[in-house]
Design a protein around this motif. Structure first.
Motif, PDB file in Angstrom:
ATOM      1  N   PHE A   1     -13.075   2.244  14.967  1.00  7.27           N
ATOM      2  CA  PHE A   1     -12.697   1.918  13.602  1.00  7.27           C
ATOM      3  C   PHE A   1     -12.830   0.415  13.380  1.00  7.27           C
ATOM      4  O   PHE A   1     -12.922  -0.357  14.336  1.00  7.27           O
ATOM      5  CB  PHE A   1     -11.272   2.399  13.279  1.00  7.27           C
TER       6      PHE A   1
ATOM      7  N   ALA B   1     -14.020  -0.935  -1.744  1.00 10.89           N
ATOM      8  CA  ALA B   1     -14.583   0.068  -0.838  1.00 10.89           C
ATOM      9  C   ALA B   1     -13.755   0.218   0.435  1.00 10.89           C
ATOM     10  O   ALA B   1     -13.695   1.306   1.008  1.00 10.89           O
ATOM     11  CB  ALA B   1     -16.018  -0.299  -0.476  1.00 10.89           C
ATOM     12  N   THR B   2     -13.123  -0.857   0.868  1.00  9.11           N
ATOM     13  CA  THR B   2     -12.362  -0.807   2.114  1.00  9.11           C
ATOM     14  C   THR B   2     -10.881  -0.504   1.902  1.00  9.11           C
ATOM     15  O   THR B   2     -10.194  -0.143   2.854  1.00  9.11           O
ATOM     16  CB  THR B   2     -12.488  -2.139   2.875  1.00  9.11           C
ATOM     17  N   ARG B   3     -10.399  -0.644   0.678  1.00  9.46           N
ATOM     18  CA  ARG B   3      -8.964  -0.465   0.395  1.00  9.46           C
ATOM     19  C   ARG B   3      -8.494   0.912   0.839  1.00  9.46           C
ATOM     20  O   ARG B   3      -9.030   1.930   0.432  1.00  9.46           O
ATOM     21  CB  ARG B   3      -8.688  -0.674  -1.090  1.00  9.46           C
ATOM     22  N   GLY B   4      -7.490   0.916   1.698  1.00 16.14           N
ATOM     23  CA  GLY B   4      -6.932   2.168   2.187  1.00 16.14           C
ATOM     24  C   GLY B   4      -7.739   2.796   3.314  1.00 16.14           C
ATOM     25  O   GLY B   4      -7.330   3.811   3.870  1.00 16.14           O
ATOM     26  N   ASN B   5      -8.884   2.204   3.652  1.00 18.72           N
ATOM     27  CA  ASN B   5      -9.744   2.762   4.699  1.00 18.72           C
ATOM     28  C   ASN B   5      -9.662   1.999   6.012  1.00 18.72           C
ATOM     29  O   ASN B   5      -9.839   2.578   7.074  1.00 18.72           O
ATOM     30  CB  ASN B   5     -11.203   2.787   4.243  1.00 18.72           C
ATOM     31  N   ILE B   6      -9.438   0.691   5.920  1.00 13.78           N
ATOM     32  CA  ILE B   6      -9.326  -0.132   7.123  1.00 13.78           C
ATOM     33  C   ILE B   6      -8.200  -1.144   6.909  1.00 13.78           C
ATOM     34  O   ILE B   6      -7.840  -1.453   5.772  1.00 13.78           O
ATOM     35  CB  ILE B   6     -10.647  -0.872   7.474  1.00 13.78           C
ATOM     36  N   ASP B   7      -7.669  -1.664   8.009  1.00 12.63           N
ATOM     37  CA  ASP B   7      -6.675  -2.731   7.918  1.00 12.63           C
ATOM     38  C   ASP B   7      -7.386  -4.010   7.502  1.00 12.63           C
ATOM     39  O   ASP B   7      -8.389  -4.401   8.115  1.00 12.63           O
ATOM     40  CB  ASP B   7      -5.984  -2.952   9.264  1.00 12.63           C
TER      41      ASP B   7
ATOM     42  N   SER C   1     -11.532  -3.246  11.375  1.00  9.12           N
ATOM     43  CA  SER C   1     -10.469  -3.999  10.723  1.00  9.12           C
ATOM     44  C   SER C   1     -11.106  -5.314  10.269  1.00  9.12           C
ATOM     45  O   SER C   1     -12.186  -5.682  10.738  1.00  9.12           O
ATOM     46  CB  SER C   1      -9.285  -4.235  11.661  1.00  9.12           C
TER      47      SER C   1
END
Length: 145
Positions: A93, A126-132, A95
């Protein structure tokens, strides 16, 4: 978003993946060797490319926020972007951390610009809520003795 208007589509052809791969854009402006993160080979890795794209986009989002807020963006605005490839119990994943330097602006104004940019930047969306993700305001105080 059926009413969306496509403004631009980047097209890249990639072969070989992370290990000794290559990526070339349809217009030839990007022609880059790829390598694994931390490897000894030449070329950039996907995390570096993502960090470069996101930080460039985020800088544009700061400029838009500054115009709306009637704030002058410092000429030496800079963003240090870090995209980390991690491995956990559920696999790989990402971050990320963006450290934004807005020299000459008071911290409250700088933070307001950063927060507004993070709400509108397409990469942030695009990354909000998907990666730290950490968006940090760089310490702009001069180094003391």
């Amino acid at each position: 978003m059926t009413d969306a208007k496509v403004l631009y589509t980047g097209q890249v052809h990639t072969t070989g993946g992370r290990d000794k791969g290559a990526a070339r854009s349809s217009d030839g402006r990007l022609d880059i060797a790829l390598s694994v993160p931390g490897g000894t080979g030449s070329g950039a890795n996907p995390e570096q490319l993502f960090a470069a794209g996101w930080s460039a986009c985020f800088e544009g989002a700061i400029a838009i926020a500054a115009r709306r807020m009637k704030v002058t963006v410092p000429a030496d605005l800079a963003i240090d972007a870090e995209v980390s490839l991690n491995q956990g119990s559920e696999g790989y994943f990402l971050s990320a951390r963006l450290t934004v330097s807005l020299p000459g602006l008071d911290p409250g104004t700088a933070r307001a610009l950063i927060d507004a940019a993070h709400e509108t930047c397409p990469y942030s969306k695009a990354t909000r809520g998907n990666i730290d993700v950490a968006i940090v305001l760089a310490d702009l105080r001069p180094a003391g003795p």
